[in-house]
Write an enzyme that holds these catalytic residues in place. Structure first.
Site, short mmCIF file in Angstrom:
data_model
loop_
_atom_site.label_atom_id
_atom_site.label_comp_id
_atom_site.label_asym_id
_atom_site.label_seq_id
_atom_site.Cartn_x
_atom_site.Cartn_y
_atom_site.Cartn_z
N ASP A 34 18.07 -23.25 73.64
CA ASP A 34 16.91 -23.28 74.67
C ASP A 34 18.30 -23.49 76.08
OD1 ASP A 34 16.89 -26.84 75.11
OD2 ASP A 34 18.50 -26.15 75.10
N THR A 44 3.32 -31.27 80.68
CA THR A 44 2.14 -31.22 81.32
C THR A 44 3.89 -31.37 82.61
OG1 THR A 44 2.94 -33.56 82.11
CG2 THR A 44 1.27 -33.22 81.60
N ASP A 95 18.19 -30.37 71.80
CA ASP A 95 18.99 -31.60 71.93
C ASP A 95 17.61 -32.25 71.89
OD1 ASP A 95 18.28 -30.84 74.35
OD2 ASP A 95 19.98 -31.09 75.07
N1 LIG Z 1 11.73 -34.70 85.78
C1 LIG Z 1 11.25 -33.69 86.32
N2 LIG Z 1 10.32 -33.94 86.43
C2 LIG Z 1 9.30 -32.90 86.79
N3 LIG Z 1 9.17 -31.80 86.29
C3 LIG Z 1 10.45 -31.55 85.49
C4 LIG Z 1 11.33 -32.58 85.80
N4 LIG Z 1 12.66 -32.49 84.56
C5 LIG Z 1 11.62 -30.60 84.46
N5 LIG Z 1 10.54 -30.08 85.08
C6 LIG Z 1 10.34 -29.72 84.61
O1 LIG Z 1 9.35 -28.76 84.09
C7 LIG Z 1 9.82 -27.45 83.68
C8 LIG Z 1 10.11 -27.70 81.67
O2 LIG Z 1 11.04 -29.00 81.62
P1 LIG Z 1 11.39 -28.67 80.12
O3 LIG Z 1 12.93 -29.85 79.82
O4 LIG Z 1 10.43 -28.52 79.44
O5 LIG Z 1 12.45 -26.92 79.89
P2 LIG Z 1 13.84 -26.91 80.44
O6 LIG Z 1 14.99 -28.37 80.68
O7 LIG Z 1 13.57 -26.26 82.13
O8 LIG Z 1 14.26 -25.84 79.47
P3 LIG Z 1 15.02 -26.29 78.11
O9 LIG Z 1 12.91 -26.08 77.54
O10 LIG Z 1 15.72 -25.06 78.63
O11 LIG Z 1 15.44 -27.05 78.12
C9 LIG Z 1 10.96 -27.47 83.92
O12 LIG Z 1 11.17 -25.79 83.97
C10 LIG Z 1 10.71 -27.88 85.54
O13 LIG Z 1 10.28 -27.09 86.38
MG LIG Z 2 14.57 -29.66 78.44
#
Ligand SMILES: Nc1ncnc2c1ncn2[C@@H]1O[C@H](COP(=O)(O)OP(=O)(O)OP(=O)(O)O)[C@@H](O)[C@H]1O
Ligand SMILES: [Mg+2]
Ligand SMILES: [K+]
Length: 687
Positions: A314, A381, A522
């Protein structure tokens, strides 16, 4: 936060010194001596029965011993001794391999201290012994106290000293929310106060399982080992039948053979070398992983690592440092920076993720919202926010917030797309912030979350490519950011806007093509994918759910560790293959030693086969048996250290190993048996 950075070489050496873990390659003859008592204990037939090849040798030793006692001669006594040595040397190989794990287990036991837990019950605190905690209990741990059990931080943030299990002295940060929640019993809180929800029963904790693992207590044969054992057993049965059939023929030819000679012939023919070293090779493979601070729950996982062809990583926290921080606010439309700031802050007040906290830091101020209902972030979401007094504030991925605004009849200004594209093109993550009040949805602007690709990623992915492994980055982030980071890091492919079920589907699709898939992760949302992957490596910093789902845990939380894991798996498979080849090949020379010796009396022509010019039939047979035993000891270091693995084409490697171990296996015994015969021929009654 330097929690996720590693200084690999020095730190690991330092670690080995601190924890008393011996470097994988180091082998000293002293270990043979130390392990001797264990090896003797393994002479127990119940233990021998687990290894069919060596069991046959064991039974042969008993038989020859009986003859050596009832009808003693120098030859039968010497033969009986060396047959027992053969069994003993095989036991020694296993005992040395296990001994290394025991030293590690000792270090780990020290981490298992008796603790008194401060359990929370109905808002009050009570003291209970750590061993009495149940799953779901909440405990308070403050600076200077030892965490009483495994669990997840549900409140607060603290620095923790995990050196008891990782050997790494730098403190690590553990905090509620996000992907850094898991704490391990036996580690010490250095600063602040946290509340931990206990996730394992006493006696089944991480450290308990680590101890069982390194001691090999729960070691089971892997599928490949079982297959090889069946093959070796089949060969043994064939040779057993052949040797048994030899006796009537010998009698018919007028040269009946003694039982001792038949046993010697059988032991030389069956694949004793690999039979003796097989379990040591498996244990050593596990051990090499532990040396690199990786714990595997099964030997199967280590083997699978050797055959992995696709690696999923990831993005956030794995390829990048992962402490995504808000660094810029870009208002759009009518909104001012202050309005965007206030909205961003509101939506992040209860957002426990590192992203949320960084927004609160970037937008200081005092806000109290009575009757607020917070909407936590979820990977489904991809938004978080707050509802109060008919007002809703949201921030999140551009596509998610756009949908939310549209759903409430609002419009997203055209400028937003241009801004988010610009932010994403840098590899940063844009969050869009919007508000719904009086039934009107408006977009306030864009928050830039900056993240940095870890150094050295490109080189490591190039190494993986050379090993024939495809790397795929999967991220919940938008396609533009994903593309930018993928290009910076040099992965082969990427999947953006992936929800947890998409990760799972991707793994299934790869596996359907018969490919073995490895994945590192993780987060709790990684857990299903970690469970589905053939090799699922959870970061030690991750959540308890992720650690539970995978079949390996990396104590250093270094996602690129998979490269070493794959190399160790490949090395395990190659070592097993090479020593099997050697074992089968080195039996060949023994035909030339023993068969002429057995039949020289009746078929003088057979003496032509005595190419080594061995002195007498007895010296020839004894020399072959002695060589057969000594070769086991000689190969223990190689079995433990493993055959060297260099990334490169599989067929070139196979050719090289066939040459070295096949040809080497054929030639060495001729030389060895000849040399031993030079000594043995001087023993009265043999030469
Ligand atoms: N605390 C938050 N509040 C609102 N939106 C968020 C927050 N954190 C992340 N996001 C949005 O949600 C999306 C998806 O987050 P998610 O954690 O699923 O994936 P990621 O962390 O971007 O990628 P990875 O899968 O590599 O960890 C992010 O790309 C961001 O646009
Ligand atoms: Mg993440
Ligand atoms: K043999």
């Amino acid at each position: 936060m330097s929690v996720l950075t590693r200084e690999p070489v020095d730190a690991r050496q330092h670690h080995a010194e601190k924890t008393g873990r011996v470097g994988a390659g180091v082998f000293s003859p002293r270990q043979l001596l130390i392990s001797l008592p264990d090896a003797l204990r393994k002479l127990d037939p119940r233990h021998q029965a687990r290894n069919p090849v060596m069991f046959v040798v064991w039974v042969g030793s008993v038989l020859v011993t009986v003859f050596a006692i009832t009808d003693p001669s120098v030859f039968t006594v010497a033969l009986a001794c060396w047959l027992w040595f053969t069994v003993l040397f095989a036991n020694l190989a296993e005992a040395v391999a296990e001994g290394r794990g025991r030293a590690q287990a000792e270090t780990l036991r020290r981490a298992k201290r008796e603790t008194v837990a401060r359990r929370l019950r109905d808002g009050r605190e009570e003291s209970v012994p750590g061993a009495e905690l149940a799953i779901g209990d909440l405990v308070v741990v403050e600076a200077g106290e030892v965490i009483p059990g495994d669990g997840d931080v549900v409140e607060g943030i603290a620095t923790v000293d995990e050196s008891a299990i990782t050997g790494e002295s730098a403190p690590v940060i553990r905090e509620s929310g996000g992907d850094l929640t898991a704490v391990t019993g036996g580690t010490t809180v250095l600063s602040d106060r946290i509340v931990v929800r206990i996730s394992t029963r006493p006696g089944e904790s991480f450290v308990d399982r680590m101890i069982a693992l390194v001691e090999g207590a729960k070691r089971q044969k892997t599928p490949n080992e079982i297959a090889l054992t069946i093959l070796l057993s089949t060969l043994t049965i064939i040779f057993l039948l052949a040797v048994t059939a030899l006796q009537p023929m010998s009698i018919h030819a007028g040269a009946p053979q003694s039982v001792a000679v038949l046993v010697a012939l059988l032991v030389c023919l069956i694949p004793t070398t690999i039979g003796a070293l097989l379990s040591a090779i498996g244990i050593a493979g596990m051990d090499r992983l532990v040396q690199r601070n990786v714990l595997a729950t099964s030997g199967r996982a280590v083997e699978a690592a050797g055959d992995v062809s696709t690696l999923l990583l990831d993005k956030t926290g794995t390829i990048t440092f992962g402490n995504r921080r808000a660094t810029e606010l870009i208002p759009v439309g009518e909104s001012t920076v202050d309005e965007l700031c206030a909205a961003a802050r509101l939506s992040s007040l209860a957002d426990e993720t590192s992203e949320g906290r960084s927004i609160v830091e970037l937008c200081p101020g005092f806000t109290t919202v009575p009757n607020a209902e917070f909407v936590p972030f979820s990977a489904q979401t991809r938004m978080s926010g707050v509802d109060f007094d008919g007002v809703s504030v949201r921030k999140g991925a551009a596509s998610a917030v756009t949908d939310w605004v549209h759903a409430h009849g609002g419009e997203v200004p055209e400028a937003v797309a241009a801004i988010t594209d610009r932010v994403a093109a840098d590899g940063a993550t844009p969050l869009v912030c919007a508000e719904l009040s009086d039934g009107v949805a408006t977009v306030h602007g864009v928050i830039r979350l900056s993240d940095v690709v870890k150094p050295g990623m490109r080189e490591r992915f190039a190494d993986l490519r050379a090993m024939g492994i495809k790397t795929v980055m999967i991220t919940g982030d938008n396609p533009l950011t994903a593309k930018a980071i993928a290009a910076q890091a040099g992965v082969d492919d990427y999947l953006a806007e992936a929800k947890p079920e998409d990760k799972l589907a991707l793994i299934r699709a790869e596996q359907e093509g018969g490919r073995l898939v490895a994945m590192t992760g993780d987060g709790t949302n990684d857990a299903p994918a970690l469970a589905q992957a053939d090799v699922g490596v959870a970061m030690n910093t991750g959540t308890a759910a992720a650690k539970e789902a995978g079949n390996m845990v990396d104590l250093d939380s270094d996602p690129t560790k998979l490269i070493e894991i794959v190399a160790i798996g490949k090395q395990l498979l190659i070592t097993r293959g090479a020593l099997t080849t050697f074992s089968l090949a080195n039996d060949l020379a023994k035909y030339f030693a023993i068969l002429p010796a057995m039949f020289a009396a009746i078929h003088p022509a057979l003496d032509k086969l005595n190419v080594m010019g061995l002195a007498t039939p007895k010296s020839a047979i004894l020399s072959a048996v002695i060589f057969n035993a000594l070769v086991i000891v000689a190969l223990i270091p190689l079995a433990l250290k493993g055959v060297r693995y260099r990334p490169g084409g599989a067929s070139a490697l196979l050719r090289r190993n066939l040459l070295v171990y096949g040809l080497g296996g054929v030639v060495t015994p001729f030389l060895g048996i000849w040399l031993i015969d030079l000594l043995v021929r001087h023993i009265p009654g043999i030469g």
